[in-house]
Write a protein that holds these residues in place. Structure first.
Motif: not given
Length: 189
Positions: A13-30
C-alpha cells in the motif's frame, strides 16, 4: 508490514502506485468478479434506510434485480455483498454517456439525495480489508483490469495510500491516517 492501532497494513500500500483510470478500464470492477461489492453489516441498515433515495439513480435492470434478490445478498461464507444482475454487474451500477460504469449510490450522494457515498469496500479499492478478531488486515488487491490505474498512478507519482486518503480517513479517521503517512514517509536510517 505497518502496524497502526488495530490494523496491519501491507507494505504494498506504501510501495505501489495507483490512480483509477476510468477512461481505460470503463469501471470494469463493477462487472468483473464472482460477487457484488463486499458490504459491512452497518451498511446493510444504511441501504435499507436510504434505498428509496438511491433507487431513482439506478437502471431498470438494477432495480429489477434488487426487487427479485433484495438490497444485498449473503454469500456461501456468510458475508454480505451488493446484489448483481445475472451474477455479474453490480445492481447499483449504471453506465454514463461515455459507456463508463459508475456507482448509482454515489450518483445519488453527489446529487444530495443521500448521505451514503458508496460501500466502503468500493471506496477503498484496491485495498481489501480482512477482519480478524483482534485487528483488520489491509492488503493491496492486484487485479489485471487495474493495470491502467497502476500505470497512471506511476506516471503521476501517486501511491495507493495517497490515492485512497479520503476513504482511509472515512474508515479509520484523520489521526490514524496521519500515523500511516508518518510511518510511511519517515526517513529510514
Amino acid at each position: 508490514m505497518i502496524i497502526i492501532q488495530q490494523t496491519v497494513i501491507s507494505d504494498d500500500i506504501a510501495d505501489n502506485f495507483f490512480v483509477c483510470n476510468l477512461e481505460a478500464c470503463k469501471g470494469a470492477c463493477c462487472v468483473e468478479g464472482d460477487l457484488g461489492a463486499p458490504l459491512e453489516e452497518a451498511e446493510l441498515r444504511i441501504l435499507e434506510q436510504e434505498y428509496p433515495a438511491i433507487e431513482p439513480y439506478l437502471t431498470e435492470a438494477g432495480r429489477a434485480a434488487i426487487r427479485e434478490q433484495g438490497l444485498y445478498i449473503k454469500d456461501w461464507e456468510d458475508d454480505y455483498s451488493t446484489t448483481t444482475i445475472n451474477d455479474k454487474e453490480c445492481a447499483y451500477a449504471l453506465y454514463d454517456e461515455r459507456g463508463i460504469l459508475k456507482c448509482g449510490i454515489e450518483q445519488a450522494y453527489l446529487a444530495g439525495a443521500t448521505t451514503f457515498k458508496k460501500p466502503i469496500s468500493c471506496h477503498l479499492y484496491p485495498i481489501r480489508i480482512t477482519k480478524y478478531e483482534e485487528f483488520d488486515a489491509l492488503n493491496y488487491d492486484r487485479w489485471g483490469i487495474c493495470n491502467p490505474a497502476c500505470s497512471f498512478g506511476g506516471s503521476l507519482g501517486v501511491k495507493v495510500y495517497q490515492f485512497l486518503k479520503e476513504p482511509l480517513i472515512r474508515k479509520y479517521g484523520e489521526a490514524w491516517y496521519g500515523e500511516l503517512v508518518k510511518e510511511i514517509e519517515a526517513p529510514t536510517a
